[in-house]
Design a protein around this motif. Structure first.
Motif, short mmCIF file in Angstrom:
data_model
loop_
_atom_site.label_atom_id
_atom_site.label_comp_id
_atom_site.label_asym_id
_atom_site.label_seq_id
_atom_site.Cartn_x
_atom_site.Cartn_y
_atom_site.Cartn_z
N UNK A 135 -13.05 78.29 41.92
CA UNK A 135 -14.09 77.41 42.24
C UNK A 135 -14.65 76.71 41.00
N UNK A 136 -14.47 77.37 39.86
CA UNK A 136 -14.89 76.73 38.56
C UNK A 136 -14.16 75.67 37.84
N UNK A 137 -12.89 75.44 38.67
CA UNK A 137 -12.11 74.67 38.06
C UNK A 137 -12.35 73.17 38.57
N UNK A 138 -12.26 72.09 37.90
CA UNK A 138 -12.48 70.57 38.36
C UNK A 138 -11.47 70.32 39.58
N UNK A 139 -11.72 69.34 40.52
CA UNK A 139 -11.07 69.18 41.53
C UNK A 139 -10.89 67.50 41.88
N UNK A 140 -9.97 67.27 42.66
CA UNK A 140 -9.68 65.83 43.30
C UNK A 140 -9.80 66.11 44.69
N UNK A 161 -7.50 69.30 45.66
CA UNK A 161 -6.70 69.91 44.78
C UNK A 161 -7.47 70.28 43.34
N UNK A 162 -7.26 71.48 43.35
CA UNK A 162 -7.89 72.07 42.05
C UNK A 162 -7.08 71.88 40.86
N UNK A 163 -7.62 71.68 39.60
CA UNK A 163 -6.77 71.29 38.53
C UNK A 163 -7.29 72.54 37.42
N UNK A 164 -6.12 73.07 37.02
CA UNK A 164 -6.11 74.28 36.02
C UNK A 164 -6.25 73.84 34.61
N UNK A 165 -6.00 74.50 33.62
CA UNK A 165 -5.58 74.02 32.07
C UNK A 165 -4.13 73.31 32.02
N UNK A 166 -4.15 72.65 31.22
CA UNK A 166 -2.68 71.96 30.84
C UNK A 166 -2.01 71.42 31.98
N UNK A 167 -2.88 70.70 32.71
CA UNK A 167 -2.33 69.79 33.71
C UNK A 167 -1.66 70.79 34.89
#
Length: 375
Positions: A135-140, A161-167
């Motif tokens: 839940x702490x990751x950015x999302x679209x 969609x949740x975005x992690x590190x390095x795309x």
């Protein structure tokens, strides 16, 4: 005194505006019953869509107000009483379909609203099914709103969609809200990648559309459609454009067709091309409708993206708005541009097209009349 037959009365009523129909409900119980009959509501809506009548622009201004504008006669404006009334809450338009607007506030609460009947309802909330660690990751979050004629139902789609590190992408899900059942359900996950933080889908050919990436590393945007009947996603091919130019894409619906605007720089000019997909899903059916040099002359800004909104009633002009919200008519024959002045409207943030209709909401849902339901 002779009286109108019921059939003749219906023929007269179907040509009236929604405002007049709401007034005439009090003439008699029979008229009230006829005007609220589902067959008549669809008949009146069908006539408006076929004849391109009862259409308006809806503008969200810099404050918290919504204004309706008759785009064939932009001097006629009307302030609308939106679902939150006088509360100073920001509302954005998720989509417009058959006279219903889907709205979202800054707390991510979603509403359906018919500005013509002044009826509105709040949608039930639905959680995102991901682990607490994600839940702490950015999302679209992408939305879309439309009508499915097969099930005779209005549907709202939400993709997250949740975005992690390095795309990296950690989680994606898609859910559909049904107005008929007044509930959300999860559908099959999608196999593409969302571009922006938030985006609202475009409705055409009974499908919703967004620009997406096929892979996280891709630089090329792709058009994806969501069929509101089958609830399946599919990619649609775009027209062959000059790949050596840097395009700014925008997808819209106009006249019931998918409409692609590609804006690019050519020498010292800014060029806006408008393409129409005449046969849905067929790449070869894309037709270039407009190639417009120097659309940035709409304003004092050096770089302006223009967006087509609608055909005129006669179909010989196209109404454009710019990203600084200047409006013009573009004459398809003479290629001349005529500025549109809208009086007494401050800075505009959102622009959408809607048709005045009697389409009802779910009578079993939580209705609101300019008052928020309890939290």
């Amino acid at each position: 005194m002779a009286t109108l037959s019921h059939d003749l009365a219906i023929e007269i009523l179907r040509g009236l505006s929604v405002k007049d129909l709401l007034r005439f409900q009090c003439v008699s119980k029979l008229w009230c019953s006829s005007i609220n009959d589902s067959y008549f509501i669809k008949l009146h809506l069908s006539d408006s869509l076929k004849t391109n009548t009862n259409h308006s622009l809806i503008l969200r201004t810099c404050g918290y107000d919504f204004v309706s504008v008759n785009y064939d006669s932009p001097k006629t404006t009307q302030r609308l009483n939106h679902p939150l009334g006088e509360q100073k809450k920001l509302l954005k338009i998720l989509g417009s379909c058959n006279g219903l607007l889907a709205l979202i506030d800054d707390n991510n609460r979603i509403f359906l609203w018919n500005p013509s009947t002044r009826k509105s309802q709040v949608l039930p909330s639905t959680e995102i099914d991901f682990s607490s660690a994600s839940s702490f990751f950015p999302r679209s979050t992408y939305y879309g709103f439309g009508y499915d004629p097969i099930s005779d139902d209005y549907k709202l789609v939400r993709m997250v969609q949740l975005h992690g590190n390095n795309k990296g992408y950690l989680h994606s899900e898609a859910k559909v809200y049904s107005l008929r059942s007044n509930c959300w359900r999860r559908i099959k996950d999608f196999c593409f990648y969302l571009i922006l933080h938030r985006k609202f889908g475009i409705l055409a050919n009974n499908a919703l559309h967004w620009m997406v990436f096929k892979t996280p590393q891709s630089w090329k945007q792709n058009l994806v459609g969501f069929d509101l009947g089958t609830e399946e996603f599919r990619f649609l091919e775009l027209p062959d454009l000059c790949l050596d130019k840097l395009f700014c894409y925008d997808i819209k619906a106009m006249g019931g067709y998918n409409c692609l605007t590609a804006t690019y720089s050519d020498s010292s000019d800014v060029v806006a091309e408008v393409w129409i997909m005449k046969e849905y899903g067929v790449k070869e059916s894309w037709v270039k409708l407009i190639s417009w040099n120097q659309p940035h002359l709409l304003s004092c800004f050096p770089s302006v993206v223009v967006v087509p909104l609608a055909f005129s009633k006669k179909g010989d002009k196209v109404l454009f708005s710019s990203d600084v919200h200047t409006f013009v008519w573009y004459d398809l024959g003479s290629k001349k541009v005529e500025k549109v002045g809208i009086r007494d409207v401050p800075i505009i943030h959102d622009v959408d097209l809607y048709v005045q209709s009697l389409v009802p909401l779910n009578s079993n849902a939580l209705m609101i009349n300019n008052e928020m339901p309890p939290q």
